[in-house]
Design a protein around this motif. Sequence first.
Motif, short mmCIF file in Angstrom:
data_model
loop_
_atom_site.label_atom_id
_atom_site.label_comp_id
_atom_site.label_asym_id
_atom_site.label_seq_id
_atom_site.Cartn_x
_atom_site.Cartn_y
_atom_site.Cartn_z
N ARG A 109 -0.59 27.43 -27.56
CA ARG A 109 0.68 27.99 -27.09
C ARG A 109 1.51 28.57 -28.25
NH1 ARG A 109 -0.43 27.19 -22.19
NH2 ARG A 109 -0.50 25.25 -21.07
N GLU A 110 0.81 28.93 -29.31
CA GLU A 110 1.44 29.50 -30.49
C GLU A 110 1.09 30.99 -30.57
OE1 GLU A 110 3.52 30.45 -33.50
OE2 GLU A 110 3.65 28.41 -32.74
N THR A 111 2.11 31.83 -30.47
CA THR A 111 1.89 33.27 -30.48
C THR A 111 2.83 33.99 -31.43
OG1 THR A 111 3.36 33.60 -28.61
CG2 THR A 111 1.02 33.31 -28.11
N SER A 112 3.51 33.25 -32.29
CA SER A 112 4.50 33.89 -33.18
C SER A 112 3.84 34.89 -34.12
CB SER A 112 5.27 32.84 -33.97
OG SER A 112 4.40 32.10 -34.79
N ASP A 113 2.56 34.71 -34.41
CA ASP A 113 1.87 35.62 -35.32
C ASP A 113 1.33 36.87 -34.62
OD1 ASP A 113 0.08 34.02 -33.95
OD2 ASP A 113 -1.38 33.96 -35.58
N LEU A 114 1.51 36.96 -33.30
CA LEU A 114 1.05 38.13 -32.56
C LEU A 114 2.17 39.15 -32.40
CD1 LEU A 114 -0.96 36.54 -29.61
CD2 LEU A 114 -1.87 37.65 -31.65
N SER A 115 1.83 40.40 -32.44
CA SER A 115 2.79 41.47 -32.23
C SER A 115 2.79 41.85 -30.75
CB SER A 115 2.41 42.69 -33.07
OG SER A 115 3.11 43.82 -32.64
N LEU A 116 3.94 41.73 -30.11
CA LEU A 116 4.06 42.11 -28.70
C LEU A 116 3.77 43.60 -28.54
CD1 LEU A 116 4.74 41.43 -25.78
CD2 LEU A 116 7.15 41.84 -26.34
N VAL A 175 0.82 45.28 -26.08
CA VAL A 175 1.19 46.23 -25.01
C VAL A 175 0.50 47.58 -25.24
CG1 VAL A 175 3.11 47.53 -24.00
CG2 VAL A 175 3.36 45.09 -24.46
N ILE A 176 0.54 48.07 -26.47
CA ILE A 176 -0.10 49.35 -26.78
C ILE A 176 -1.61 49.27 -26.56
CG2 ILE A 176 -0.64 50.96 -28.67
CD1 ILE A 176 2.22 50.32 -29.74
N LEU A 177 -2.21 48.17 -26.99
CA LEU A 177 -3.64 47.98 -26.79
C LEU A 177 -3.99 47.97 -25.30
CD1 LEU A 177 -6.48 47.42 -27.90
CD2 LEU A 177 -5.87 44.98 -27.94
N ALA A 178 -3.24 47.23 -24.51
CA ALA A 178 -3.50 47.16 -23.06
C ALA A 178 -3.36 48.55 -22.43
CB ALA A 178 -2.57 46.16 -22.39
N ALA A 179 -2.34 49.29 -22.83
CA ALA A 179 -2.14 50.64 -22.28
C ALA A 179 -3.30 51.56 -22.67
CB ALA A 179 -0.82 51.21 -22.77
N GLY A 180 -3.70 51.51 -23.93
CA GLY A 180 -4.82 52.33 -24.37
C GLY A 180 -6.10 52.00 -23.64
N MET A 219 -8.96 45.07 -21.35
CA MET A 219 -7.56 45.25 -20.95
C MET A 219 -7.01 43.95 -20.37
SD MET A 219 -5.87 47.97 -18.28
CE MET A 219 -6.64 47.18 -16.87
N LEU A 220 -7.81 43.26 -19.57
CA LEU A 220 -7.36 41.97 -19.02
C LEU A 220 -7.09 40.96 -20.14
CD1 LEU A 220 -9.64 41.65 -15.87
CD2 LEU A 220 -7.20 42.18 -15.95
N LEU A 221 -7.92 40.95 -21.16
CA LEU A 221 -7.70 40.05 -22.30
C LEU A 221 -6.42 40.43 -23.04
CD1 LEU A 221 -11.35 39.67 -23.64
CD2 LEU A 221 -9.96 37.92 -22.50
N ALA A 222 -6.20 41.73 -23.24
CA ALA A 222 -4.97 42.18 -23.91
C ALA A 222 -3.74 41.84 -23.08
CB ALA A 222 -5.05 43.68 -24.19
N LEU A 223 -3.85 41.99 -21.76
CA LEU A 223 -2.73 41.62 -20.89
C LEU A 223 -2.50 40.11 -20.92
CD1 LEU A 223 -3.36 43.98 -17.85
CD2 LEU A 223 -1.48 44.11 -19.51
N ALA A 224 -3.57 39.33 -21.01
CA ALA A 224 -3.42 37.88 -21.12
C ALA A 224 -2.68 37.53 -22.40
CB ALA A 224 -4.79 37.20 -21.08
N LEU A 225 -3.02 38.19 -23.50
CA LEU A 225 -2.30 37.96 -24.76
C LEU A 225 -0.83 38.35 -24.62
CD1 LEU A 225 -4.70 39.12 -27.62
CD2 LEU A 225 -3.83 36.82 -27.19
#
Length: 86
Positions: free
Chosen positions: A32-39, A43-48, A72-78
């Motif tokens: 449940r740690e996502t502080s190191d991820l860029s929102l 979002v850009i990855l999922a859109a692409g 895309m589903l994995l990127a949306l999950a992130l």
Amino acid sequence: MTTNTVTLIGLLAAALTTSANLPQVLKAWRTRETSDLSLKMTVILAAGLGFWVVYGVLQGDAVIVIANAVAMLLALALTVLKLRHG
């Protein structure tokens, strides 16, 4: 090169690139740690990837559609995990 060889190379590339985000999704899910991820990145990855799905549909290429839909589903999950856990 035969069509089967080209398809196999495409499937292998699709499997590797699609599964690349799986460890990150599993880690974020478990910790449940996502502080190191860029929102923005997720979002850009999922859109692409969504555009790749559309492209694959327009081209009639199931490998492109399936690989990018899963990625895309994995990127949306992130993205969802990032929104929930900051």
